[in-house]
Design a protein around this motif. Sequence first.
Motif, PDB file in Angstrom:
ATOM      1  N   ALA A   2       0.840  -1.188   0.000  1.00 13.28           N
ATOM      2  CA  ALA A   2       0.000   0.000   0.000  1.00 13.28           C
ATOM      3  C   ALA A   2       0.880   1.245   0.000  1.00 13.28           C
ATOM      4  O   ALA A   2       1.906   1.287   0.658  1.00 13.28           O
ATOM      5  N   GLU A   3       0.462   2.255  -0.751  1.00 11.86           N
ATOM      6  CA  GLU A   3       1.234   3.486  -0.833  1.00 11.86           C
ATOM      7  C   GLU A   3       0.744   4.472   0.217  1.00 11.86           C
ATOM      8  O   GLU A   3      -0.430   4.815   0.253  1.00 11.86           O
ATOM      9  N   ALA A   4       1.649   4.903   1.082  1.00 17.24           N
ATOM     10  CA  ALA A   4       1.303   5.862   2.120  1.00 17.24           C
ATOM     11  C   ALA A   4       1.367   7.264   1.526  1.00 17.24           C
ATOM     12  O   ALA A   4       2.399   7.686   1.025  1.00 17.24           O
ATOM     13  N   ASN A   5       0.259   7.986   1.534  1.00 17.13           N
ATOM     14  CA  ASN A   5       0.174   9.311   0.949  1.00 17.13           C
ATOM     15  C   ASN A   5       1.176  10.269   1.586  1.00 17.13           C
ATOM     16  O   ASN A   5       1.176  10.462   2.792  1.00 17.13           O
ATOM     17  N   GLY A   6       2.056  10.848   0.757  1.00 16.85           N
ATOM     18  CA  GLY A   6       3.007  11.845   1.229  1.00 16.85           C
ATOM     19  C   GLY A   6       4.244  11.289   1.892  1.00 16.85           C
ATOM     20  O   GLY A   6       5.166  12.029   2.217  1.00 16.85           O
ATOM     21  N   MET A   7       4.309   9.994   2.086  1.00 15.35           N
ATOM     22  CA  MET A   7       5.443   9.378   2.770  1.00 15.35           C
ATOM     23  C   MET A   7       6.483   8.906   1.741  1.00 15.35           C
ATOM     24  O   MET A   7       6.137   8.248   0.772  1.00 15.35           O
ATOM     25  N   VAL A   8       7.749   9.250   1.948  1.00 13.15           N
ATOM     26  CA  VAL A   8       8.802   8.806   1.042  1.00 13.15           C
ATOM     27  C   VAL A   8       8.981   7.307   1.193  1.00 13.15           C
ATOM     28  O   VAL A   8       9.057   6.785   2.303  1.00 13.15           O
ATOM     29  N   GLN A   9       9.002   6.621   0.035  1.00 15.12           N
ATOM     30  CA  GLN A   9       9.099   5.169   0.017  1.00 15.12           C
ATOM     31  C   GLN A   9      10.243   4.738  -0.883  1.00 15.12           C
ATOM     32  O   GLN A   9      10.687   5.498  -1.738  1.00 15.12           O
ATOM     33  N   LEU A  10      10.690   3.515  -0.713  1.00 10.23           N
ATOM     34  CA  LEU A  10      11.733   2.940  -1.543  1.00 10.23           C
ATOM     35  C   LEU A  10      11.080   2.034  -2.570  1.00 10.23           C
ATOM     36  O   LEU A  10      10.361   1.103  -2.224  1.00 10.23           O
ATOM     37  N   GLY A  11      11.313   2.326  -3.857  1.00 10.00           N
ATOM     38  CA  GLY A  11      10.726   1.535  -4.925  1.00 10.00           C
ATOM     39  C   GLY A  11      11.471   0.234  -5.153  1.00 10.00           C
ATOM     40  O   GLY A  11      12.563   0.013  -4.613  1.00 10.00           O
ATOM     41  N   ALA A  12      10.906  -0.639  -5.958  1.00  7.96           N
ATOM     42  CA  ALA A  12      11.506  -1.937  -6.257  1.00  7.96           C
ATOM     43  C   ALA A  12      12.885  -1.792  -6.901  1.00  7.96           C
ATOM     44  O   ALA A  12      13.745  -2.645  -6.742  1.00  7.96           O
ATOM     45  N   ASP A  13      13.096  -0.677  -7.610  1.00  8.34           N
ATOM     46  CA  ASP A  13      14.380  -0.449  -8.272  1.00  8.34           C
ATOM     47  C   ASP A  13      15.390   0.251  -7.363  1.00  8.34           C
ATOM     48  O   ASP A  13      16.490   0.577  -7.780  1.00  8.34           O
ATOM     49  N   GLY A  14      15.002   0.522  -6.129  1.00 12.50           N
ATOM     50  CA  GLY A  14      15.894   1.174  -5.174  1.00 12.50           C
ATOM     51  C   GLY A  14      15.755   2.685  -5.130  1.00 12.50           C
ATOM     52  O   GLY A  14      16.365   3.337  -4.304  1.00 12.50           O
ATOM     53  N   GLY A  15      14.949   3.256  -6.026  1.00 10.42           N
ATOM     54  CA  GLY A  15      14.750   4.702  -6.043  1.00 10.42           C
ATOM     55  C   GLY A  15      13.718   5.147  -5.022  1.00 10.42           C
ATOM     56  O   GLY A  15      12.856   4.372  -4.608  1.00 10.42           O
ATOM     57  N   LYS A  18       7.368   9.328  -3.621  1.00  8.61           N
ATOM     58  CA  LYS A  18       6.217   9.495  -2.741  1.00  8.61           C
ATOM     59  C   LYS A  18       4.996   9.707  -3.612  1.00  8.61           C
ATOM     60  O   LYS A  18       5.096  10.078  -4.785  1.00  8.61           O
ATOM     61  N   VAL A  19       3.837   9.447  -3.056  1.00  6.02           N
ATOM     62  CA  VAL A  19       2.578   9.650  -3.750  1.00  6.02           C
ATOM     63  C   VAL A  19       1.770  10.653  -2.937  1.00  6.02           C
ATOM     64  O   VAL A  19       1.597  10.489  -1.734  1.00  6.02           O
ATOM     65  N   GLU A  20       1.317  11.712  -3.613  1.00 12.80           N
ATOM     66  CA  GLU A  20       0.462  12.718  -2.977  1.00 12.80           C
ATOM     67  C   GLU A  20      -0.721  12.985  -3.887  1.00 12.80           C
ATOM     68  O   GLU A  20      -0.539  13.298  -5.063  1.00 12.80           O
ATOM     69  N   GLY A  21      -1.901  12.845  -3.346  1.00 13.99           N
ATOM     70  CA  GLY A  21      -3.104  13.107  -4.118  1.00 13.99           C
ATOM     71  C   GLY A  21      -3.206  12.265  -5.378  1.00 13.99           C
ATOM     72  O   GLY A  21      -3.664  12.740  -6.410  1.00 13.99           O
ATOM     73  N   GLY A  22      -2.715  11.025  -5.306  1.00 19.79           N
ATOM     74  CA  GLY A  22      -2.779  10.128  -6.452  1.00 19.79           C
ATOM     75  C   GLY A  22      -1.690  10.360  -7.491  1.00 19.79           C
ATOM     76  O   GLY A  22      -1.637   9.676  -8.506  1.00 19.79           O
ATOM     77  N   ARG A  23      -0.816  11.312  -7.260  1.00 18.83           N
ATOM     78  CA  ARG A  23       0.266  11.620  -8.201  1.00 18.83           C
ATOM     79  C   ARG A  23       1.606  11.186  -7.610  1.00 18.83           C
ATOM     80  O   ARG A  23       1.891  11.449  -6.452  1.00 18.83           O
TER      81      ARG A  23
END
Length: 66
Positions: A2-15, A18-23
């Motif tokens: 699940a994507e936490a809105n506004g929270m910086v996350q680590l992607g599968a590629d290591g990058g 963050k997701v804010e407002g669906g973007r």
Amino acid sequence: MAEANGMVQLGADGGEFKVEGGREYVAMWLPLTRQEKAAQVEKAAREGVMLSELVADYLRDWAKED
């Protein structure tokens, strides 16, 4: 995952992203010191231009040095 809105996350590629407002926003590390960043922010405010334009010019110049 699940994507936490506004929270910086680590992607599968290591990058980082963050997701804010669906973007989705992707994090990019720039070859810029904090002092250089502060100078760019001040210059943008002083000249009334967009900071992104100044950073793009800075990065173009930086890339030419290598």
